[in-house]
Design a protein around this motif. Structure first.
Motif, mmCIF file in Angstrom:
data_model
loop_
_atom_site.group_PDB
_atom_site.id
_atom_site.type_symbol
_atom_site.label_atom_id
_atom_site.label_comp_id
_atom_site.label_asym_id
_atom_site.label_seq_id
_atom_site.Cartn_x
_atom_site.Cartn_y
_atom_site.Cartn_z
ATOM 1 N N LEU A 5 0.826 -1.208 0.000
ATOM 2 C CA LEU A 5 0.000 0.000 0.000
ATOM 3 C C LEU A 5 0.860 1.257 0.000
ATOM 4 N N ARG A 6 1.900 1.281 0.826
ATOM 5 C CA ARG A 6 2.775 2.465 0.852
ATOM 6 C C ARG A 6 3.426 2.703 -0.500
ATOM 7 N N ALA A 7 3.838 1.643 -1.171
ATOM 8 C CA ALA A 7 4.563 1.774 -2.432
ATOM 9 C C ALA A 7 3.663 2.055 -3.635
ATOM 10 N N ARG A 10 -2.057 5.181 -5.133
ATOM 11 C CA ARG A 10 -2.158 6.481 -5.807
ATOM 12 C C ARG A 10 -3.631 6.789 -5.953
ATOM 13 N N PRO A 11 -3.961 8.046 -6.056
ATOM 14 C CA PRO A 11 -5.385 8.372 -6.238
ATOM 15 C C PRO A 11 -5.946 7.658 -7.471
ATOM 16 N N GLN A 12 -7.186 7.243 -7.361
ATOM 17 C CA GLN A 12 -7.810 6.550 -8.482
ATOM 18 C C GLN A 12 -8.228 7.535 -9.552
ATOM 19 N N SER A 63 -5.796 -3.260 -9.659
ATOM 20 C CA SER A 63 -4.910 -3.896 -10.620
ATOM 21 C C SER A 63 -3.443 -3.622 -10.287
ATOM 22 N N ARG A 64 -3.128 -2.370 -9.940
ATOM 23 C CA ARG A 64 -1.751 -2.037 -9.539
ATOM 24 C C ARG A 64 -1.333 -2.816 -8.302
ATOM 25 N N LEU A 65 -2.220 -2.892 -7.319
ATOM 26 C CA LEU A 65 -1.895 -3.589 -6.077
ATOM 27 C C LEU A 65 -1.750 -5.091 -6.313
ATOM 28 N N VAL A 66 -2.594 -5.653 -7.167
ATOM 29 C CA VAL A 66 -2.502 -7.079 -7.487
ATOM 30 C C VAL A 66 -1.194 -7.380 -8.207
#
Length: 102
Positions: free
Chosen positions: A24-26, A29-31, A43-46
């Motif tokens: 989450l820290r890395a 970003r705002p959606q 998708s970015r987190l996955v």
């Protein structure tokens, strides 16, 4: 359930507290304004989870599925429409149209 709560739950289910906090820290970003349900963020987190925990692909898919189910309204939860099912399939990692496999 808020977007932040959903994303924390998704990451925690797969990687636990340490991984969830780090990813989450890395990658938070705002959606984009055209993505109110946060699928681009998810998708970015996955992708970050898949890079960090490639051996946990099944758990990642299960977490994405659980998140998609939270987006359904009561009627679609009780009896999903064809469009809802196709949307969920497209959202699953490795489906070819959602998150791409690592």
């Amino acid at each position: 359930m808020s977007l932040a709560d959903r994303m924390i739950r998704l990451l925690w289910a797969v990687g636990g507290e340490d991984v969830a906090a780090r990813v989450l820290r890395a990658h938070w970003r705002p959606q984009p304004s055209d993505d109110p349900l946060g699928r681009a963020l998810r998708s970015r987190l996955v992708e970050a989870l898949r890079a960090e925990l490639p051996e946990r692909a099944a758990e990642i898919r299960a977490a994405v599925l659980a998140d998609e189910v939270t987006l359904l309204d009561a009627a679609d939860r009780a009896r999903p429409s064809r469009a809802a099912v196709l949307g969920i399939i497209r959202a699953l990692p490795g489906s070819g149209t959602g998150t791409t496999p690592a």
